[in-house]
Design a protein around this motif. Structure first.
Motif, PDB file in Angstrom:
ATOM      1  N   GLY A 289     -79.307  10.956  10.218  1.00 33.13           N
ATOM      2  CA  GLY A 289     -77.990  10.839   9.602  1.00 33.13           C
ATOM      3  C   GLY A 289     -77.491  12.158   9.043  1.00 33.13           C
ATOM      4  O   GLY A 289     -77.765  12.484   7.877  1.00 33.13           O
ATOM      5  N   ASN A 290     -76.805  12.956   9.870  1.00 33.74           N
ATOM      6  CA  ASN A 290     -76.176  14.175   9.377  1.00 33.74           C
ATOM      7  C   ASN A 290     -74.909  13.830   8.603  1.00 33.74           C
ATOM      8  O   ASN A 290     -74.292  12.792   8.826  1.00 33.74           O
ATOM      9  CB  ASN A 290     -75.828  15.115  10.534  1.00 33.74           C
ATOM     10  N   VAL A 291     -74.499  14.718   7.717  1.00 31.17           N
ATOM     11  CA  VAL A 291     -73.276  14.555   6.933  1.00 31.17           C
ATOM     12  C   VAL A 291     -72.293  15.634   7.368  1.00 31.17           C
ATOM     13  O   VAL A 291     -72.648  16.817   7.414  1.00 31.17           O
ATOM     14  CB  VAL A 291     -73.557  14.666   5.421  1.00 31.17           C
ATOM     15  N   THR A 292     -71.065  15.237   7.709  1.00 29.35           N
ATOM     16  CA  THR A 292     -70.038  16.203   8.100  1.00 29.35           C
ATOM     17  C   THR A 292     -69.188  16.560   6.884  1.00 29.35           C
ATOM     18  O   THR A 292     -68.588  15.697   6.258  1.00 29.35           O
ATOM     19  CB  THR A 292     -69.140  15.643   9.219  1.00 29.35           C
ATOM     20  N   VAL A 293     -69.162  17.850   6.573  1.00 30.00           N
ATOM     21  CA  VAL A 293     -68.404  18.366   5.438  1.00 30.00           C
ATOM     22  C   VAL A 293     -67.100  18.968   5.965  1.00 30.00           C
ATOM     23  O   VAL A 293     -67.112  19.783   6.889  1.00 30.00           O
ATOM     24  CB  VAL A 293     -69.212  19.432   4.678  1.00 30.00           C
ATOM     25  N   HIS A 294     -65.987  18.557   5.377  1.00 29.68           N
ATOM     26  CA  HIS A 294     -64.665  19.004   5.811  1.00 29.68           C
ATOM     27  C   HIS A 294     -64.105  19.980   4.770  1.00 29.68           C
ATOM     28  O   HIS A 294     -63.934  19.616   3.610  1.00 29.68           O
ATOM     29  CB  HIS A 294     -63.736  17.796   5.972  1.00 29.68           C
ATOM     30  N   VAL A 295     -63.849  21.230   5.191  1.00 30.27           N
ATOM     31  CA  VAL A 295     -63.359  22.274   4.292  1.00 30.27           C
ATOM     32  C   VAL A 295     -61.922  22.624   4.659  1.00 30.27           C
ATOM     33  O   VAL A 295     -61.613  22.837   5.835  1.00 30.27           O
ATOM     34  CB  VAL A 295     -64.238  23.537   4.372  1.00 30.27           C
ATOM     35  N   SER A 296     -61.047  22.689   3.658  1.00 30.91           N
ATOM     36  CA  SER A 296     -59.652  23.077   3.868  1.00 30.91           C
ATOM     37  C   SER A 296     -59.344  24.336   3.076  1.00 30.91           C
ATOM     38  O   SER A 296     -59.570  24.383   1.865  1.00 30.91           O
ATOM     39  CB  SER A 296     -58.693  21.964   3.430  1.00 30.91           C
ATOM     40  N   VAL A 297     -58.836  25.357   3.772  1.00 32.97           N
ATOM     41  CA  VAL A 297     -58.371  26.583   3.132  1.00 32.97           C
ATOM     42  C   VAL A 297     -56.849  26.585   3.208  1.00 32.97           C
ATOM     43  O   VAL A 297     -56.276  26.459   4.289  1.00 32.97           O
ATOM     44  CB  VAL A 297     -58.937  27.833   3.828  1.00 32.97           C
ATOM     45  N   THR A 298     -56.201  26.722   2.062  1.00 36.26           N
ATOM     46  CA  THR A 298     -54.737  26.786   2.017  1.00 36.26           C
ATOM     47  C   THR A 298     -54.322  28.193   1.598  1.00 36.26           C
ATOM     48  O   THR A 298     -54.663  28.657   0.503  1.00 36.26           O
ATOM     49  CB  THR A 298     -54.167  25.769   1.012  1.00 36.26           C
ATOM     50  N   ASP A 299     -53.632  28.899   2.494  1.00 36.56           N
ATOM     51  CA  ASP A 299     -53.163  30.257   2.199  1.00 36.56           C
ATOM     52  C   ASP A 299     -51.951  30.557   3.068  1.00 36.56           C
ATOM     53  O   ASP A 299     -52.081  30.788   4.273  1.00 36.56           O
ATOM     54  CB  ASP A 299     -54.270  31.282   2.440  1.00 36.56           C
ATOM     55  N   ALA A 300     -50.772  30.554   2.447  1.00 39.35           N
ATOM     56  CA  ALA A 300     -49.534  30.794   3.189  1.00 39.35           C
ATOM     57  C   ALA A 300     -49.445  32.205   3.743  1.00 39.35           C
ATOM     58  O   ALA A 300     -48.622  32.475   4.631  1.00 39.35           O
ATOM     59  CB  ALA A 300     -48.336  30.509   2.280  1.00 39.35           C
ATOM     60  N   ASP A 301     -50.288  33.127   3.253  1.00 37.13           N
ATOM     61  CA  ASP A 301     -50.259  34.499   3.765  1.00 37.13           C
ATOM     62  C   ASP A 301     -50.618  34.569   5.252  1.00 37.13           C
ATOM     63  O   ASP A 301     -50.225  35.511   5.937  1.00 37.13           O
ATOM     64  CB  ASP A 301     -51.234  35.376   2.985  1.00 37.13           C
TER      65      ASP A 301
ATOM     66  N   GLU B  37     -60.948  23.764  -0.677  1.00 35.47           N
ATOM     67  CA  GLU B  37     -61.416  22.502  -1.244  1.00 35.47           C
ATOM     68  C   GLU B  37     -62.167  21.680  -0.202  1.00 35.47           C
ATOM     69  O   GLU B  37     -61.926  21.807   1.008  1.00 35.47           O
ATOM     70  CB  GLU B  37     -60.254  21.687  -1.807  1.00 35.47           C
ATOM     71  N   PHE B  38     -63.080  20.854  -0.699  1.00 29.34           N
ATOM     72  CA  PHE B  38     -63.773  19.872   0.132  1.00 29.34           C
ATOM     73  C   PHE B  38     -62.921  18.613   0.226  1.00 29.34           C
ATOM     74  O   PHE B  38     -62.017  18.394  -0.587  1.00 29.34           O
ATOM     75  CB  PHE B  38     -65.132  19.512  -0.465  1.00 29.34           C
ATOM     76  N   ASP B  39     -63.237  17.773   1.187  1.00 29.18           N
ATOM     77  CA  ASP B  39     -62.522  16.504   1.299  1.00 29.18           C
ATOM     78  C   ASP B  39     -63.084  15.444   0.363  1.00 29.18           C
ATOM     79  O   ASP B  39     -62.470  14.404   0.171  1.00 29.18           O
ATOM     80  CB  ASP B  39     -62.564  15.994   2.746  1.00 29.18           C
ATOM     81  N   ARG B  40     -64.243  15.711  -0.259  1.00 26.77           N
ATOM     82  CA  ARG B  40     -64.849  14.757  -1.170  1.00 26.77           C
ATOM     83  C   ARG B  40     -65.503  15.500  -2.329  1.00 26.77           C
ATOM     84  O   ARG B  40     -65.847  16.684  -2.218  1.00 26.77           O
ATOM     85  CB  ARG B  40     -65.927  13.915  -0.451  1.00 26.77           C
ATOM     86  N   ASN B  41     -65.698  14.785  -3.439  1.00 25.93           N
ATOM     87  CA  ASN B  41     -66.443  15.341  -4.568  1.00 25.93           C
ATOM     88  C   ASN B  41     -67.932  15.033  -4.483  1.00 25.93           C
ATOM     89  O   ASN B  41     -68.747  15.739  -5.072  1.00 25.93           O
ATOM     90  CB  ASN B  41     -65.903  14.789  -5.895  1.00 25.93           C
ATOM     91  N   VAL B  42     -68.269  13.959  -3.784  1.00 29.71           N
ATOM     92  CA  VAL B  42     -69.660  13.525  -3.640  1.00 29.71           C
ATOM     93  C   VAL B  42     -69.922  13.188  -2.177  1.00 29.71           C
ATOM     94  O   VAL B  42     -69.126  12.474  -1.545  1.00 29.71           O
ATOM     95  CB  VAL B  42     -69.960  12.296  -4.523  1.00 29.71           C
ATOM     96  N   TYR B  43     -71.035  13.706  -1.644  1.00 27.80           N
ATOM     97  CA  TYR B  43     -71.450  13.404  -0.275  1.00 27.80           C
ATOM     98  C   TYR B  43     -72.786  12.672  -0.309  1.00 27.80           C
ATOM     99  O   TYR B  43     -73.612  12.922  -1.195  1.00 27.80           O
ATOM    100  CB  TYR B  43     -71.603  14.685   0.543  1.00 27.80           C
ATOM    101  N   PRO B  44     -73.029  11.788   0.658  1.00 29.83           N
ATOM    102  CA  PRO B  44     -74.346  11.145   0.729  1.00 29.83           C
ATOM    103  C   PRO B  44     -75.417  12.146   1.157  1.00 29.83           C
ATOM    104  O   PRO B  44     -75.110  13.153   1.795  1.00 29.83           O
ATOM    105  CB  PRO B  44     -74.145  10.051   1.788  1.00 29.83           C
ATOM    106  N   VAL B  45     -76.644  11.874   0.791  1.00 31.87           N
ATOM    107  CA  VAL B  45     -77.760  12.732   1.173  1.00 31.87           C
ATOM    108  C   VAL B  45     -78.103  12.453   2.633  1.00 31.87           C
ATOM    109  O   VAL B  45     -78.349  11.304   3.004  1.00 31.87           O
ATOM    110  CB  VAL B  45     -78.986  12.472   0.282  1.00 31.87           C
ATOM    111  N   PRO B  46     -78.116  13.478   3.491  1.00 36.46           N
ATOM    112  CA  PRO B  46     -78.487  13.244   4.898  1.00 36.46           C
ATOM    113  C   PRO B  46     -79.963  12.880   5.018  1.00 36.46           C
ATOM    114  O   PRO B  46     -80.770  13.227   4.153  1.00 36.46           O
ATOM    115  CB  PRO B  46     -78.194  14.590   5.576  1.00 36.46           C
TER     116      PRO B  46
END
Length: 199
Positions: free
Chosen positions: A67-79, A22-31
């Protein structure tokens, strides 16, 4: 404690888990950019630069810095949470980050592999995070881009997608899971604390 022989035991299940991304946001600003006179964000309509534009120019007087935009990605996998202590990594699959516009798309980053592993946030979290900077030229290169953007662009309405290729899900099979977000422009708001001021 009584001196008698007793038998004790414990049990645990062995199973796989379905991962998610998942991303940390649903909408990001345009860089936005600031590499040339045609790509800068002027502070006002008639603002002109006080220095000549070069490839290493940093505008400080009449335009905004890039103005760059930083996208934060989280992967959740207990394996992948296999260590009793210490942070684990994901390095045997792929997480692919793309920007899409209609039928056009471009790959921004690929991680979660041996060349670019991602690290667990804490020893037992099972959550692995990655940050990626998105520049104003990181998007697809098609006819929608302004002519001054010679190597692609990010526009309002572009879709950012991330795909995590889970090697083994809860059924033991390979599976791909995705998340998406959009780039959007929003109007700024200026508000005074009073409608009338005393002189």
């Amino acid at each position: 404690a009584s001196g008698e022989t007793i038998e004790v035991g414990d049990g645990a299940s062995v199973n796989a888990n379905t991962g998610s991304v998942e991303f940390d946001r649903n909408v990001y600003p345009v860089p936005w950019g600031n590499d040339s006179a045609d790509e800068r964000f002027a502070l006002h309509a008639t603002a002109a630069e006080s220095t000549a534009w070069t490839s290493s120019h940093v505008a400080t007087s009449h335009s905004l810095a890039q103005g760059n935009v930083t996208v934060h990605v989280s992967v959740t996998d207990a394996d992948y949470d296999v260590s009793a202590f210490g942070e684990d990594t994901i390095s045997d699959t792929t997480v692919v980050l793309k920007i899409e516009r209609g039928s056009s798309s471009t790959t921004v980053a690929t991680f979660g592999n041996t060349a670019n592993p991602i690290t667990e946030t804490s020893p037992t979290s099972g959550v692995f995070e990655y940050d990626q900077a998105i520049g104003y030229r990181s998007g697809p290169d098609d006819s929608s881009c302004p002519t001054t953007f010679s190597t692609g662009c990010v526009l309002q309405g572009d879709i950012l997608t991330v795909t995590y290729n889970d090697v083994k899900d809860a059924s033991g099979q390979a599976q791909s899971v995705t998340d998406s977000a959009t780039f959007d422009l929003r109007n700024g708001v200026l508000q005074a604390d009073k409608s009338v001021y005393l002189i």
